[in-house]
Design a protein around this motif. Structure first.
Motif, short mmCIF file in Angstrom:
data_model
loop_
_atom_site.label_atom_id
_atom_site.label_comp_id
_atom_site.label_asym_id
_atom_site.label_seq_id
_atom_site.Cartn_x
_atom_site.Cartn_y
_atom_site.Cartn_z
N GLY A 103 77.87 -36.35 -50.61
CA GLY A 103 77.37 -35.36 -49.66
C GLY A 103 75.88 -35.13 -49.89
N GLY A 104 75.17 -34.93 -48.81
CA GLY A 104 73.70 -34.82 -48.91
C GLY A 104 73.16 -33.40 -48.90
N SER A 105 74.02 -32.42 -49.24
CA SER A 105 73.55 -31.03 -49.24
C SER A 105 74.15 -30.28 -50.42
N LEU A 106 73.42 -29.31 -50.92
CA LEU A 106 73.93 -28.44 -51.99
C LEU A 106 74.21 -27.04 -51.44
N ARG A 107 73.94 -26.83 -50.16
CA ARG A 107 74.05 -25.49 -49.57
C ARG A 107 75.49 -24.97 -49.64
N THR A 108 75.63 -23.73 -50.04
CA THR A 108 76.96 -23.11 -50.01
C THR A 108 77.43 -23.08 -48.54
N GLY A 109 78.62 -23.57 -48.29
CA GLY A 109 79.14 -23.60 -46.92
C GLY A 109 78.60 -24.75 -46.11
N SER A 110 77.99 -25.73 -46.77
CA SER A 110 77.38 -26.88 -46.08
C SER A 110 78.37 -27.63 -45.18
N TYR A 111 77.90 -27.94 -43.98
CA TYR A 111 78.74 -28.70 -43.04
C TYR A 111 78.91 -30.15 -43.51
N SER A 112 77.86 -30.73 -44.07
CA SER A 112 78.01 -32.13 -44.50
C SER A 112 78.93 -32.22 -45.72
N THR A 113 78.95 -31.17 -46.54
CA THR A 113 79.92 -31.15 -47.64
C THR A 113 81.34 -31.09 -47.08
N ARG A 114 81.50 -30.33 -45.98
CA ARG A 114 82.82 -30.27 -45.34
C ARG A 114 83.22 -31.63 -44.78
N LEU A 115 82.21 -32.32 -44.21
CA LEU A 115 82.50 -33.66 -43.68
C LEU A 115 82.87 -34.61 -44.83
N ALA A 116 82.16 -34.48 -45.95
CA ALA A 116 82.47 -35.33 -47.12
C ALA A 116 83.89 -35.03 -47.62
N ALA A 117 84.23 -33.74 -47.68
CA ALA A 117 85.57 -33.35 -48.15
C ALA A 117 86.65 -33.90 -47.23
N LEU A 118 86.38 -33.86 -45.91
CA LEU A 118 87.35 -34.39 -44.95
C LEU A 118 87.47 -35.90 -45.10
N ALA A 119 86.35 -36.57 -45.35
CA ALA A 119 86.38 -38.03 -45.54
C ALA A 119 87.26 -38.37 -46.75
N VAL A 120 87.14 -37.57 -47.82
CA VAL A 120 87.98 -37.80 -49.01
C VAL A 120 89.46 -37.68 -48.63
N LYS A 121 89.76 -36.63 -47.86
CA LYS A 121 91.15 -36.39 -47.45
C LYS A 121 91.68 -37.58 -46.63
N GLU A 122 90.87 -38.05 -45.70
CA GLU A 122 91.28 -39.17 -44.84
C GLU A 122 91.48 -40.44 -45.67
N LEU A 123 90.57 -40.66 -46.61
CA LEU A 123 90.66 -41.88 -47.43
C LEU A 123 91.90 -41.83 -48.32
N LEU A 124 92.23 -40.65 -48.82
CA LEU A 124 93.43 -40.54 -49.66
C LEU A 124 94.68 -40.86 -48.85
N LEU A 125 94.66 -40.46 -47.56
CA LEU A 125 95.79 -40.79 -46.69
C LEU A 125 95.92 -42.29 -46.49
#
Ligand SMILES: Cc1cc2nc3c(=O)[nH]c(=O)nc-3n(C[C@H](O)[C@H](O)[C@H](O)COP(=O)(O)O)c2cc1C
Length: 193
Positions: free
Chosen positions: A10-32
């Motif tokens: 993820g390219g952001s350290l911001r609390t509540g970052s949208y790109s962190t959310r996208l990274a977290a979702l990508a992890v979820k999808e990849l695990l599936l």
């Protein structure tokens, strides 16, 4: 043979970052998709702003060496980035710059960027979803670092409303674009293992 190992950055350290959310979702999808996934945050890889004097004096920082080794230990890379002034945020650019300077014994130049595909995603509150950051990021990785960057990519616009309360992408086109980008990444990573 075991499946490919994918690293998600993820390219952001911001609390509540949208790109962190996208990274977290990508992890979820990849695990599936039954893939081994590791997520990297620059929080754990703190690096000073690149400075050639610093590099000449003491080489790349330990975090850059560690991050380079993380790249090398995976078969594919997914980067989720915000867009800053129509380009890549300094946090991500700085990390890439330092990693590009790490050369351990026996490594060819840019070893971290070779022999593994990259796929890109962005998100922003704006209507372009950070797509212009991906143009810049693609240039850095392909032309600068000699990486193979897949043509498939995902840009999530209007980030404040793009995620539902389960932290999934609410709109089908964006959800499909993420899924197919990751699918292509896994396929290519498997081919290049
Ligand atoms: C210096 C700076 C420049 C920005 N430039 C853009 C831009 O060019 N395009 C855009 O869509 N958003 C831009 N934004 C807004 C970011 O997209 C927004 O702050 C976003 O939430 C940052 O990503 P994050 O949520 O992952 O931290 C900018 C923000 C900052 C701080």
């Amino acid at each position: 043979m075991a499946g490919p190992k994918i690293i998600v950055i993820g390219g952001s350290l911001r609390t509540g970052s949208y790109s962190t959310r996208l990274a977290a979702l990508a992890v979820k999808e990849l695990l599936l998709a039954d893939v081994e996934v590791n997520r990297v945050s620059f929080e754990d890889y703190e690096m000073p702003i690149y400075d050639a004097n610093l590099e000449n004096k003491s080489g790349p920082p330990a975090a850059a060496v560690k991050l380079k080794q993380q790249f090398m230990a995976h078969h594919g890379v997914f980067i989720a980035t915000p867009e800053y002034n129509a380009s890549v945020p300094p946090l991500l650019k700085n990390g890439i710059d330092w990693v590009s300077r790490v050369r351990e014994r026996g490594d060819p130049p840019y070893a971290a960027f070779k022999n593994r595909p990259f796929a890109l995603g962005s998100t922003s509150p704006g209507r372009f979803g950070g797509a212009r950051a991906l143009i810049a990021l693609r240039q850095i990785l392909e032309l600068g670092c000699g990486a193979l960057v897949l043509p498939d990519q995902v840009s999530v616009a209007h980030a404040e409303t793009a995620f539902n309360d389960k932290d999934e992408l609410a709109e089908q086109p964006a959800a499909n674009a993420l899924r197919s980008t990751l699918q292509k990444l896994v396929e290519m990573a498997r081919l290049m293992m």
